[in-house]
Design an enzyme around this catalytic site. Sequence first.
Site, PDB file in Angstrom:
ATOM      1  N   PHE A   1       0.850  -1.194   0.000  1.00 45.99           N
ATOM      2  CA  PHE A   1       0.000   0.000   0.000  1.00 45.99           C
ATOM      3  C   PHE A   1       0.886   1.245   0.000  1.00 45.99           C
ATOM      4  O   PHE A   1       0.847   2.067   0.897  1.00 45.99           O
ATOM      5  CB  PHE A   1      -0.921  -0.037   1.232  1.00 45.99           C
ATOM      6  CG  PHE A   1      -2.175   0.773   1.074  1.00 45.99           C
ATOM      7  CD1 PHE A   1      -3.104   0.480   0.094  1.00 45.99           C
ATOM      8  CD2 PHE A   1      -2.432   1.847   1.930  1.00 45.99           C
ATOM      9  CE1 PHE A   1      -4.269   1.230  -0.038  1.00 45.99           C
ATOM     10  CE2 PHE A   1      -3.591   2.603   1.810  1.00 45.99           C
ATOM     11  CZ  PHE A   1      -4.511   2.293   0.816  1.00 45.99           C
TER      12      PHE A   1
ATOM     13  N   THR B   1       3.448  -4.900  -4.072  1.00 46.88           N
ATOM     14  CA  THR B   1       4.660  -4.856  -3.242  1.00 46.88           C
ATOM     15  C   THR B   1       5.849  -4.507  -4.140  1.00 46.88           C
ATOM     16  O   THR B   1       5.746  -4.559  -5.377  1.00 46.88           O
ATOM     17  CB  THR B   1       4.883  -6.211  -2.527  1.00 46.88           C
ATOM     18  OG1 THR B   1       5.076  -7.219  -3.511  1.00 46.88           O
ATOM     19  CG2 THR B   1       3.722  -6.575  -1.623  1.00 46.88           C
TER      20      THR B   1
ATOM     21  N   VAL C   1       3.398  -2.558 -17.782  1.00 48.94           N
ATOM     22  CA  VAL C   1       3.996  -2.088 -19.042  1.00 48.94           C
ATOM     23  C   VAL C   1       3.346  -0.772 -19.433  1.00 48.94           C
ATOM     24  O   VAL C   1       2.145  -0.724 -19.697  1.00 48.94           O
ATOM     25  CB  VAL C   1       3.791  -3.108 -20.196  1.00 48.94           C
ATOM     26  CG1 VAL C   1       4.498  -2.634 -21.466  1.00 48.94           C
ATOM     27  CG2 VAL C   1       4.296  -4.480 -19.804  1.00 48.94           C
TER      28      VAL C   1
ATOM     29  N   GLY D   1       2.764   2.087 -17.729  1.00 50.17           N
ATOM     30  CA  GLY D   1       1.950   2.890 -16.791  1.00 50.17           C
ATOM     31  C   GLY D   1       0.502   2.915 -17.239  1.00 50.17           C
ATOM     32  O   GLY D   1      -0.126   1.876 -17.410  1.00 50.17           O
TER      33      GLY D   1
ATOM     34  N   GLU E   1      15.835   5.797  -9.928  1.00 52.60           N
ATOM     35  CA  GLU E   1      15.981   5.437  -8.517  1.00 52.60           C
ATOM     36  C   GLU E   1      17.425   5.645  -8.085  1.00 52.60           C
ATOM     37  O   GLU E   1      18.320   5.803  -8.925  1.00 52.60           O
ATOM     38  CB  GLU E   1      15.585   3.964  -8.346  1.00 52.60           C
ATOM     39  CG  GLU E   1      14.089   3.772  -8.561  1.00 52.60           C
ATOM     40  CD  GLU E   1      13.686   2.306  -8.529  1.00 52.60           C
ATOM     41  OE1 GLU E   1      14.324   1.525  -7.825  1.00 52.60           O
ATOM     42  OE2 GLU E   1      12.720   1.980  -9.225  1.00 52.60           O
TER      43      GLU E   1
ATOM     44  N   ASP F   1      14.826  -3.779 -16.565  1.00 56.28           N
ATOM     45  CA  ASP F   1      13.417  -3.357 -16.489  1.00 56.28           C
ATOM     46  C   ASP F   1      12.744  -3.497 -17.866  1.00 56.28           C
ATOM     47  O   ASP F   1      11.639  -4.031 -17.979  1.00 56.28           O
ATOM     48  CB  ASP F   1      13.348  -1.901 -15.994  1.00 56.28           C
ATOM     49  CG  ASP F   1      11.919  -1.390 -15.959  1.00 56.28           C
ATOM     50  OD1 ASP F   1      11.164  -1.806 -15.065  1.00 56.28           O
ATOM     51  OD2 ASP F   1      11.551  -0.588 -16.838  1.00 56.28           O
TER      52      ASP F   1
ATOM     53  N   LYS G   1       9.575  -6.176 -19.376  1.00 52.58           N
ATOM     54  CA  LYS G   1       8.406  -5.759 -20.153  1.00 52.58           C
ATOM     55  C   LYS G   1       8.340  -6.529 -21.479  1.00 52.58           C
ATOM     56  O   LYS G   1       7.251  -6.862 -21.955  1.00 52.58           O
ATOM     57  CB  LYS G   1       8.442  -4.249 -20.366  1.00 52.58           C
ATOM     58  CG  LYS G   1       8.224  -3.523 -19.028  1.00 52.58           C
ATOM     59  CD  LYS G   1       8.623  -2.084 -19.062  1.00 52.58           C
ATOM     60  CE  LYS G   1       8.418  -1.430 -17.715  1.00 52.58           C
ATOM     61  NZ  LYS G   1       9.015  -0.098 -17.639  1.00 52.58           N
TER      62      LYS G   1
ATOM     63  N   GLY H   1       4.477   6.270 -13.263  1.00 54.44           N
ATOM     64  CA  GLY H   1       3.804   7.250 -12.409  1.00 54.44           C
ATOM     65  C   GLY H   1       2.758   6.528 -11.579  1.00 54.44           C
ATOM     66  O   GLY H   1       2.088   5.620 -12.078  1.00 54.44           O
TER      67      GLY H   1
END
Length: 338
Positions: A8, A96, A152, A154, A210, A221, A225, A316
């Site tokens: 969350f 998570t 994939v 957003g 990050e 990453d 995808k 986002g």
Amino acid sequence: MRIIFIGFGVVGQSLARIFQKKKKTLTQLYGIDPQTVAVVDSKGAAIDSKGLDLDEILKMKDSNKSVSEHREVGNPQKTGIDVIREMDAEVMFETTPTNILDSSKGIINIESALKAGINVVTTNKGPLARAMPSLMEMAAYNEVELRFSGTVGGGTPFLKLAKQCLQGDRIITLKGILNGTTNYILTQMADEQISMEKALTDAQQLGYAESDPTNDLDGIDAAVKVVILANWIMNRSVSIDNVEIEGIRQVSQKDIKEAKKAREVIKLLGSVDEELSVKPQRISEKDALNVKNTLNAVSFTTEHSGTITLTGKGAGGVETASAALRDLIDIKNNLSIK
Ligand SMILES: NC(=O)c1ccc[n+]([C@@H]2O[C@H](COP(=O)([O-])OP(=O)(O)OC[C@H]3O[C@@H](n4cnc5c(N)ncnc54)[C@H](OP(=O)(O)O)[C@@H]3O)[C@@H](O)[C@H]2O)c1
């Protein structure tokens, strides 16, 4: 519709805010009345089979509290697995943190929910990178849905365009820019003539990268995808081990300048063709995939409709939550059909 949130943070809370804001629309337009029966974070759970007060749970997170500190329904002993086993629910949102190297926790959450007959919407790419074919098989076997639109692009509906809008046609190959961070870095290196180090620092300051940029820079990453697109859209049965991966660390100013002389740009492209790959490639400045900064773009080459390119924001919190909401609406529609 009874809902469980496992995780969350930014995405989970964005989705909960959408639920609160769009309560009326969700009921009137889609027949969905979401009732959150459990929320789990890293320190425990808040559980109420009659439905939690989401505004109160959101306020707790705003004050940096764990949901397990809730005075009436908080429980620091309960984990995601406990909640999945104990609660009756129709849908679980698994949001998570992604861990590509060790995605076992996410896999166990998803497997447990599917086996318990709970539909799953996940934005966590780790389990899909490692075990997508078996998870999809498990969902089919248990006659529930496993959806992952937010993994994939957003909020940009790459998966939906390919799966639903192109029904009846066949996607033969696809290639695209699937990672906004590296696209930002390559764009800045070309437009501002700065080094990769400087572009990365800028990206981190702007919140596009990050503090540990390994997964982005090394193409991991984007490779995840590629795996998701290949399994979902092109019926391949693949994991990240099947993707040839080269990141952008070796791309120099010299390479970018040479490309520019030929009216080309260097982009980190993920492809599903005979082989699956992620690598920096030169494309024409006029190519539809020449999108700038953090934008993502995917070109689908189809049997009958030529090449179709979709472009949009790649990530986002709110955008990703809106993709998860799309999945929920699909699940609701399928539940009504069954
Ligand atoms: N944000 C984006 O733009 C975006 C886009 C696409 C995909 N995603 C993916 O979506 C997922 C969620 O992203 P996010 O930005 O929401 O991450 P986040 O803000 O870091 O939130 C992660 C949540 O998971 C909780 N958590 C950590 N370990 C847990 C455990 N063992 N059991 C239960 N909950 C646990 C955290 O608890 P605490 O609250 O106690 O820390 C937090 O609530 C990630 O996998 C991410 O890669 C994110």
